[in-house]
Design a protein around this motif. Structure first.
Motif, PDB file in Angstrom:
ATOM      1  N   LEU A   1     -11.195 -53.153  31.055  1.00 54.46           N
ATOM      2  CA  LEU A   1     -10.988 -52.238  32.173  1.00 54.46           C
ATOM      3  C   LEU A   1     -11.967 -52.537  33.307  1.00 54.46           C
ATOM      4  O   LEU A   1     -12.989 -53.194  33.108  1.00 54.46           O
ATOM      5  CB  LEU A   1     -11.171 -50.795  31.700  1.00 54.46           C
ATOM      6  N   GLY A   2     -11.655 -52.034  34.496  1.00 55.28           N
ATOM      7  CA  GLY A   2     -12.569 -52.157  35.624  1.00 55.28           C
ATOM      8  C   GLY A   2     -12.500 -53.507  36.325  1.00 55.28           C
ATOM      9  O   GLY A   2     -11.889 -54.458  35.835  1.00 55.28           O
ATOM     10  N   ASP A   3     -13.161 -53.585  37.476  1.00 52.38           N
ATOM     11  CA  ASP A   3     -13.214 -54.829  38.236  1.00 52.38           C
ATOM     12  C   ASP A   3     -13.934 -55.899  37.429  1.00 52.38           C
ATOM     13  O   ASP A   3     -15.032 -55.672  36.909  1.00 52.38           O
ATOM     14  CB  ASP A   3     -13.948 -54.609  39.563  1.00 52.38           C
ATOM     15  N   GLU A   4     -13.317 -57.056  37.326  1.00 54.79           N
ATOM     16  CA  GLU A   4     -13.862 -58.178  36.555  1.00 54.79           C
ATOM     17  C   GLU A   4     -14.168 -57.787  35.109  1.00 54.79           C
ATOM     18  O   GLU A   4     -15.018 -58.377  34.468  1.00 54.79           O
ATOM     19  CB  GLU A   4     -15.126 -58.747  37.208  1.00 54.79           C
ATOM     20  N   GLY A   5     -13.472 -56.758  34.612  1.00 52.80           N
ATOM     21  CA  GLY A   5     -13.687 -56.345  33.230  1.00 52.80           C
ATOM     22  C   GLY A   5     -14.993 -55.619  32.992  1.00 52.80           C
ATOM     23  O   GLY A   5     -15.484 -55.579  31.851  1.00 52.80           O
ATOM     24  N   ARG A   6     -15.557 -54.992  34.021  1.00 50.88           N
ATOM     25  CA  ARG A   6     -16.850 -54.325  33.859  1.00 50.88           C
ATOM     26  C   ARG A   6     -16.762 -53.079  32.981  1.00 50.88           C
ATOM     27  O   ARG A   6     -17.782 -52.531  32.582  1.00 50.88           O
ATOM     28  CB  ARG A   6     -17.435 -53.959  35.220  1.00 50.88           C
ATOM     29  N   GLY A   7     -15.557 -52.611  32.708  1.00 56.20           N
ATOM     30  CA  GLY A   7     -15.417 -51.571  31.706  1.00 56.20           C
ATOM     31  C   GLY A   7     -15.081 -50.195  32.220  1.00 56.20           C
ATOM     32  O   GLY A   7     -14.825 -49.966  33.407  1.00 56.20           O
ATOM     33  N   SER A   8     -15.110 -49.256  31.284  1.00 57.41           N
ATOM     34  CA  SER A   8     -14.663 -47.886  31.530  1.00 57.41           C
ATOM     35  C   SER A   8     -15.497 -47.180  32.586  1.00 57.41           C
ATOM     36  O   SER A   8     -14.960 -46.435  33.416  1.00 57.41           O
ATOM     37  CB  SER A   8     -14.726 -47.088  30.222  1.00 57.41           C
ATOM     38  N   CYS A   9     -16.802 -47.369  32.548  1.00 55.22           N
ATOM     39  CA  CYS A   9     -17.676 -46.639  33.467  1.00 55.22           C
ATOM     40  C   CYS A   9     -17.467 -47.106  34.907  1.00 55.22           C
ATOM     41  O   CYS A   9     -17.392 -46.285  35.832  1.00 55.22           O
ATOM     42  CB  CYS A   9     -19.130 -46.809  33.049  1.00 55.22           C
TER      43      CYS A   9
END
Length: 398
Positions: free
Chosen positions: A215-223
């Protein structure tokens, strides 16, 4: 009761309940798996290798290169002689990428979660956890000296009541949730929880084992997707990164505190430097993996549109797609039926999930193709109807 009798009784009970677990021996793993007791491979829909990096040639080459440069093992714990150049490079890269001052490496997500809770919490503190948090978090909470409370899954109102009921300013409060829940595939309302923590001056920790990389931009995740930054973030490398290990992302001061007081960190041998070297490549692959994340969304849409509504697939925005079956027996029967048709999906049973919530935990990876997902969905439809017919046999004419 003598120890031998207790062990025998517990094993017999687990068997009678239909909850006995057995390992299967893999001889091959990719989008398909092969078991030692099967002649034909099965398409694997139970892997956490969401981005398909475990078999990526670049990642394999990086680990081989790391072995050549740094050897097979780290040689000691991080505070003795186990902290090598690749470890420092990986920590720096993770901190910069995910927006924290520091990162600390651990051999497993289990040990990272327990290290943080055991080191930070003291008697009189309050630990408030989502009811469906991972076993590592729950066990650490039960064994820590803090007072642990559990709020109903993703229930912000229930959390607010707990925070307002515990207003002792002399006690520290730590709220812990997962970003993506591993058995349900749903996401925590992180922005709302973060706001509650800020208003109540509580610390906030997120275990994003199943969100980072996905998830997130470039896979930076949920947060990052939710636009928040917790006080502590846990990421693990056994899912989207295609490898193994974990990291705690935090402030400079918290990192130094953990180095001084976290026993899981102090007394564990550091991960092999070759592994840390390869994980730097994994970070590159994750960040450049938008096409993989887009593919996962496309495969998820195909699965949902091909499955019959009565199958009861839970719609999620993550690669984790549960089919709730209720009883362990029905989940096992459906899993076995699919295995006979060349598809491997594990039946997840209590105590991993609550009683009467046994399920198939379908997971998609970027190594699946559209035809595999369509065929799997078609066979799942057929197997589900077979299980339903067996559970509800029609009345035979007299």
């Amino acid at each position: 009761m003598p120890l031998k009798s207790r062990i025998t009784q517990a094993l017999n009970l687990r068997q009678a309940q239909g909850l006995y677990r057995q390992r299967k021996i893999l001889t091959r793993q990719a989008s398909s798996v092969r078991w030692t007791d099967c002649t034909q491979p099965s398409v694997n829909f139970s892997s956490n290798d969401y981005l398909g990096l475990a078999q990526d040639p670049a990642l394999i080459a990086a680990w081989q290169q790391g072995l050549s440069k740094y050897g097979a093992g780290s040689g000691a714990s991080p505070l003795v002689t186990g902290h090598h150049t690749p470890h420092q490079a990986l920590e720096t890269r993770l901190a910069e990428w995910l927006g924290f001052e520091r990162a600390l490496l651990f051999s497993t997500g289990f040990s990272a979660n327990q290290a943080v809770l055991f080191a930070l919490l003291e008697k009189g503190d309050f630990l408030i956890q989502d009811k469906l948090n991972h076993a590592s978090l729950m066990e650490a909470g039960m064994l820590s000296p803090a007072n642990m409370r559990r709020f109903a899954h993703n229930d912000v109102i229930a959390l607010h009541k707990m925070l307002t009921a515990n207003t002792n300013e002399a006690s520290a409060r730590l709220v812990v949730t997962e970003g993506v829940f591993s058995m349900d595939g749903d996401q925590a309302p992180l922005a709302d929880i973060s706001a509650l923590c800020q208003a109540s001056q509580s610390w906030f920790m997120v275990d994003d084992a199943h969100g980072c990389g996905i998830l997130g931009d470039e896979g930076r995740g949920s947060c990052q997707q939710a636009g928040i930054q917790p006080d502590i973030l846990i990421v693990t490398f056994g899912k989207a990164f295609g490898m193994q290990g974990a990291a705690v992302l935090c402030s400079q001061e918290v990192a130094e505190y953990l180095i001084q007081f976290a026993r899981h960190y102090i007394y564990s041998t550091a991960m092999p430097p070759a592994q840390a070297h390869a994980l730097c490549t994994a970070c590159d692959l994750v960040q450049a993996g938008d096409w993989r994340r887009e593919k996962l969304l496309a495969l998820g849409a195909i699965l949902e549109e091909t499955l019959l509504p009565e199958v009861g697939l839970v719609s999620t925005a993550t690669p984790i797609k549960p089919v709730l079956m209720g009883s362990s027996e029905r989940a096992l029967t459906l899993s076995a039926s699919l295995a006979e048709k060349g598809f491997w999906v594990s039946a997840i049973r209590p105590p991993t999930v609550p009683v009467n919530q046994a399920r198939l935990r379908i997971t998609l990876t970027a190594r699946h193709d559209e035809d595999q997902v369509r065929e799997f969905a078609t066979q799942l439809n057929a197997s589900f109807e077979e299980v339903q017919d067996a559970a509800n046999p029609s009345e035979q004419p007299g």
